[in-house]
Write a protein that holds these residues in place. Structure first.
Motif, PDB file in Angstrom:
ATOM      1  N   GLY A 155       0.589  -1.226  -0.109  1.00 42.57           N
ATOM      2  CA  GLY A 155      -0.100  -0.178   0.254  1.00 42.57           C
ATOM      3  C   GLY A 155       0.488   1.275   0.234  1.00 42.57           C
ATOM      4  N   THR A 156       0.242   2.839   0.305  1.00 45.26           N
ATOM      5  CA  THR A 156       1.014   3.418   0.449  1.00 45.26           C
ATOM      6  C   THR A 156       0.227   4.738   1.061  1.00 45.26           C
ATOM      7  OG1 THR A 156       0.957   3.452  -2.092  1.00 45.26           O
ATOM      8  CG2 THR A 156       1.035   5.984  -0.606  1.00 45.26           C
ATOM      9  N   ALA A 157       2.177   5.260   2.770  1.00 45.23           N
ATOM     10  CA  ALA A 157       1.546   5.398   3.894  1.00 45.23           C
ATOM     11  C   ALA A 157       2.127   6.998   3.685  1.00 45.23           C
ATOM     12  CB  ALA A 157       2.164   5.088   5.005  1.00 45.23           C
ATOM     13  N   ARG A 158       0.862   7.618   3.849  1.00 44.77           N
ATOM     14  CA  ARG A 158       0.959   9.594   3.618  1.00 44.77           C
ATOM     15  C   ARG A 158       0.929  10.145   5.058  1.00 44.77           C
ATOM     16  NH1 ARG A 158      -1.774   7.582  -0.627  1.00 44.77           N
ATOM     17  NH2 ARG A 158      -1.311   8.289  -2.486  1.00 44.77           N
ATOM     18  N   ASN A 159       1.820  11.054   5.578  1.00 46.36           N
ATOM     19  CA  ASN A 159       2.050  11.782   7.067  1.00 46.36           C
ATOM     20  C   ASN A 159       1.250  13.185   6.603  1.00 46.36           C
ATOM     21  OD1 ASN A 159       4.023  12.956   6.198  1.00 46.36           O
ATOM     22  ND2 ASN A 159       5.749  12.219   7.867  1.00 46.36           N
ATOM     23  N   ALA A 160       1.170  13.952   7.984  1.00 53.70           N
ATOM     24  CA  ALA A 160       0.550  15.243   7.512  1.00 53.70           C
ATOM     25  C   ALA A 160       1.416  16.018   7.398  1.00 53.70           C
ATOM     26  CB  ALA A 160       0.543  15.491   8.366  1.00 53.70           C
ATOM     27  N   GLU A 161       2.370  16.003   6.737  1.00 58.85           N
ATOM     28  CA  GLU A 161       3.671  16.762   6.273  1.00 58.85           C
ATOM     29  C   GLU A 161       4.172  16.524   4.379  1.00 58.85           C
ATOM     30  OE1 GLU A 161       4.687  14.718   9.291  1.00 58.85           O
ATOM     31  OE2 GLU A 161       3.944  16.835  10.519  1.00 58.85           O
ATOM     32  N   GLY A 162       3.675  15.694   4.076  1.00 59.67           N
ATOM     33  CA  GLY A 162       3.066  15.201   3.045  1.00 59.67           C
ATOM     34  C   GLY A 162       4.588  13.628   2.529  1.00 59.67           C
ATOM     35  N   ALA A 163       5.182  13.629   2.999  1.00 63.80           N
ATOM     36  CA  ALA A 163       6.343  12.373   2.521  1.00 63.80           C
ATOM     37  C   ALA A 163       4.460  11.337   2.427  1.00 63.80           C
ATOM     38  CB  ALA A 163       6.653  11.884   3.992  1.00 63.80           C
ATOM     39  N   GLU A 164       5.453  10.452   1.592  1.00 60.60           N
ATOM     40  CA  GLU A 164       4.591   9.653   0.972  1.00 60.60           C
ATOM     41  C   GLU A 164       5.759   8.094   1.279  1.00 60.60           C
ATOM     42  OE1 GLU A 164       1.387   9.874  -1.718  1.00 60.60           O
ATOM     43  OE2 GLU A 164       2.966   8.447  -3.461  1.00 60.60           O
ATOM     44  N   ARG A 165       5.425   7.105   1.224  1.00 61.45           N
ATOM     45  CA  ARG A 165       6.294   5.607   1.470  1.00 61.45           C
ATOM     46  C   ARG A 165       5.058   4.716   0.773  1.00 61.45           C
ATOM     47  NH1 ARG A 165       9.692   8.942   2.371  1.00 61.45           N
ATOM     48  NH2 ARG A 165      10.575   8.892   4.228  1.00 61.45           N
ATOM     49  N   PRO A 166       5.439   4.740  -0.714  1.00 62.11           N
ATOM     50  CA  PRO A 166       4.821   2.988  -1.200  1.00 62.11           C
ATOM     51  C   PRO A 166       5.361   2.121  -0.273  1.00 62.11           C
ATOM     52  CG  PRO A 166       5.201   4.622  -2.619  1.00 62.11           C
ATOM     53  CD  PRO A 166       5.625   4.775  -1.847  1.00 62.11           C
ATOM     54  N   PHE A 167       4.847   0.699   0.405  1.00 57.58           N
ATOM     55  CA  PHE A 167       5.421  -0.347   1.306  1.00 57.58           C
ATOM     56  C   PHE A 167       4.828  -1.256   0.701  1.00 57.58           C
ATOM     57  CE2 PHE A 167       1.415   0.755   2.878  1.00 57.58           C
ATOM     58  CZ  PHE A 167       1.409  -0.558   3.410  1.00 57.58           C
ATOM     59  N   GLU A 168       5.663  -2.806   1.192  1.00 57.67           N
ATOM     60  CA  GLU A 168       5.288  -3.951   0.959  1.00 57.67           C
ATOM     61  C   GLU A 168       6.043  -4.179   3.010  1.00 57.67           C
ATOM     62  OE1 GLU A 168       7.401  -7.489  -0.594  1.00 57.67           O
ATOM     63  OE2 GLU A 168       6.853  -6.651  -1.847  1.00 57.67           O
ATOM     64  N   ALA A 169       4.920  -4.843   3.006  1.00 55.67           N
ATOM     65  CA  ALA A 169       5.609  -5.690   4.892  1.00 55.67           C
ATOM     66  C   ALA A 169       5.183  -6.863   4.539  1.00 55.67           C
ATOM     67  CB  ALA A 169       4.467  -5.099   5.550  1.00 55.67           C
ATOM     68  N   THR A 170       5.640  -7.976   5.530  1.00 51.59           N
ATOM     69  CA  THR A 170       5.888  -9.246   5.515  1.00 51.59           C
ATOM     70  C   THR A 170       5.968  -9.382   6.740  1.00 51.59           C
ATOM     71  OG1 THR A 170       7.927  -9.495   4.235  1.00 51.59           O
ATOM     72  CG2 THR A 170       6.149  -9.110   2.638  1.00 51.59           C
ATOM     73  N   ALA A 171       5.902 -10.825   7.018  1.00 53.14           N
ATOM     74  CA  ALA A 171       6.049 -12.041   8.366  1.00 53.14           C
ATOM     75  C   ALA A 171       5.287 -12.693   8.522  1.00 53.14           C
ATOM     76  CB  ALA A 171       4.725 -10.394   9.526  1.00 53.14           C
ATOM     77  N   GLY A 218      10.264   2.184  -6.822  1.00 55.26           N
ATOM     78  CA  GLY A 218      10.041   2.954  -5.751  1.00 55.26           C
ATOM     79  C   GLY A 218       9.073   2.245  -4.354  1.00 55.26           C
ATOM     80  N   VAL A 219       9.387   1.011  -3.697  1.00 55.59           N
ATOM     81  CA  VAL A 219       8.600   0.703  -2.455  1.00 55.59           C
ATOM     82  C   VAL A 219       9.659   0.286  -1.832  1.00 55.59           C
ATOM     83  CG1 VAL A 219       7.634  -2.153  -1.963  1.00 55.59           C
ATOM     84  CG2 VAL A 219       7.066  -1.034  -5.026  1.00 55.59           C
ATOM     85  N   TYR A 220       9.015   0.632  -0.366  1.00 53.15           N
ATOM     86  CA  TYR A 220      10.228   0.974   1.068  1.00 53.15           C
ATOM     87  C   TYR A 220       9.473  -0.368   1.569  1.00 53.15           C
ATOM     88  CZ  TYR A 220      11.026   6.037   0.455  1.00 53.15           C
ATOM     89  OH  TYR A 220      11.222   7.350  -0.469  1.00 53.15           O
ATOM     90  N   THR A 221      10.939  -0.986   2.776  1.00 54.91           N
ATOM     91  CA  THR A 221       9.858  -2.420   3.244  1.00 54.91           C
ATOM     92  C   THR A 221      10.980  -2.003   4.050  1.00 54.91           C
ATOM     93  OG1 THR A 221      12.603  -3.092   2.030  1.00 54.91           O
ATOM     94  CG2 THR A 221      10.170  -3.961   1.120  1.00 54.91           C
ATOM     95  N   PHE A 222      10.330  -3.166   5.596  1.00 53.10           N
ATOM     96  CA  PHE A 222      10.641  -2.717   6.732  1.00 53.10           C
ATOM     97  C   PHE A 222      12.234  -3.914   6.585  1.00 53.10           C
ATOM     98  CE2 PHE A 222       6.177  -2.578   7.639  1.00 53.10           C
ATOM     99  CZ  PHE A 222       6.024  -0.798   6.566  1.00 53.10           C
ATOM    100  N   PRO A 223      13.454  -3.109   7.202  1.00 51.11           N
ATOM    101  CA  PRO A 223      15.050  -4.154   7.695  1.00 51.11           C
ATOM    102  C   PRO A 223      14.395  -4.620   8.938  1.00 51.11           C
ATOM    103  CG  PRO A 223      15.185  -1.871   7.619  1.00 51.11           C
ATOM    104  CD  PRO A 223      13.736  -1.455   7.023  1.00 51.11           C
ATOM    105  N   ALA A 224      14.865  -5.901   9.177  1.00 53.00           N
ATOM    106  CA  ALA A 224      14.392  -6.323  10.598  1.00 53.00           C
ATOM    107  C   ALA A 224      14.442  -6.231  11.622  1.00 53.00           C
ATOM    108  CB  ALA A 224      14.915  -8.134  10.523  1.00 53.00           C
ATOM    109  N   ASP A 225      15.171  -5.293  12.513  1.00 55.14           N
ATOM    110  CA  ASP A 225      15.705  -4.500  13.538  1.00 55.14           C
ATOM    111  C   ASP A 225      15.305  -2.939  13.493  1.00 55.14           C
ATOM    112  OD1 ASP A 225      17.437  -2.878  11.567  1.00 55.14           O
ATOM    113  OD2 ASP A 225      18.856  -2.671  12.944  1.00 55.14           O
TER     114      ASP A 225
END
Length: 252
Positions: A155-171, A218-225
């Motif tokens: 999906g895509t996450a956006r904050n109030a400051e206008g930052a945008e993060r297309p992301f992929e999260a897995t677990a 252009g997709v962000y992922t989550f480092p393990a730590d």
């Protein structure tokens, strides 16, 4: 009577019915469908990110139902030290007897929902369930949408400051999620069990600013730590992320 037997077919279910009858309740064998769907995320999460989920998949099964009620108790969580919110945790949970089970594993598109199959069951006083989010195989995930993980969200996450993060999260989870609340005095009435995954609980603690630099797409992922991955795991393991209800009537 506090046996945590895992049912495995008609003979075990018949034995469970006999035991329950001997304890003063008349149990009858029955089946009921079990379906999995999701509840969409609404509003910003606790870190100020608004998330648009574009796809969400989950490997589900087996699912087992128990007589023991899911107890919750608030306790200290180190996560609050880094700005998180304290949540309810399982208390002294005793599963008791197994009353029903669906042994098959399916890859579910949470945005459309799916039926896992019929639970082999007995009537009685239900209190909780155990949800196994197992690693998929080439058979249970023929399209490879999970990439070998138990869950995957894009999906895509956006904050109030206008930052945008297309992301992929897995677990991937090391053990089943125990003590999910489901309280129902179940007889022979028509109906089905619905397990709704609350995507807001899954993603509600994540600071998407802690994701890595984007990949070639252009997709962000989550480092393990990272905080993002730790928060994701807490969301997926949170028993309150799974709202289980009994839906009356025959399936449409």
């Amino acid at each position: 009577m506090n046996r945590r037997h895992i049912l495995s077919g008609a003979l075990a279910l018949a034995a469970a019915a006999t035991v329950l009858s001997g304890c003063g309740s008349e149990a009858e064998r029955r089946t009921f469908p079990v379906e999995v769907t999701s509840t969409p995320m609404s509003g910003a999460n606790e870190r100020g990110w608004t998330v648009t989920v574009e796809s969400a998949h989950l490997s589900v099964g087996p699912v087992r139902f128990f007589e023991g009620r899911a107890l919750t108790a608030h306790r200290f969580d180190w996560y609050t030290l880094i700005g998180g919110t304290a949540h309810a945790h399982p208390g002294h949970y005793a599963p008791g007897d197994a009353l029903a089970e669906v042994l098959t594993t399916h890859t579910v598109d949470l945005l459309t929902g799916a039926t896992l199959g019929d639970a082999s069951a007995v009537t009685g006083e239900y209190g909780s369930l155990e949800l196994t989010l197992t690693a998929p195989t080439s058979t249970t995930d023929a399209q490879g949408v999970l990439g070998g993980h138990a869950m995957r969200v894009r999906g895509t996450a956006r904050n109030a400051e206008g930052a945008e993060r297309p992301f992929e999260a897995t677990a991937s989870l090391p053990k089943p999620i125990q003590g999910v609340r489901f309280e129902k005095s179940l007889g022979m009435e028509a109906g089905r069990v619905r397990i709704a995954v609350n995507l807001g609980t899954w993603l509600g603690r994540i600071d998407f600013a802690t994701a890595t630099d984007s990949d070639a797409d252009g997709v962000y992922t989550f480092p393990a730590d990272s905080q993002a991955q730790n928060a994701l795991m807490r969301g997926v393991e949170d028993t309150t992320a799974y709202v289980v209800t009994w839906v009356e009537g025959a399936a449409q």
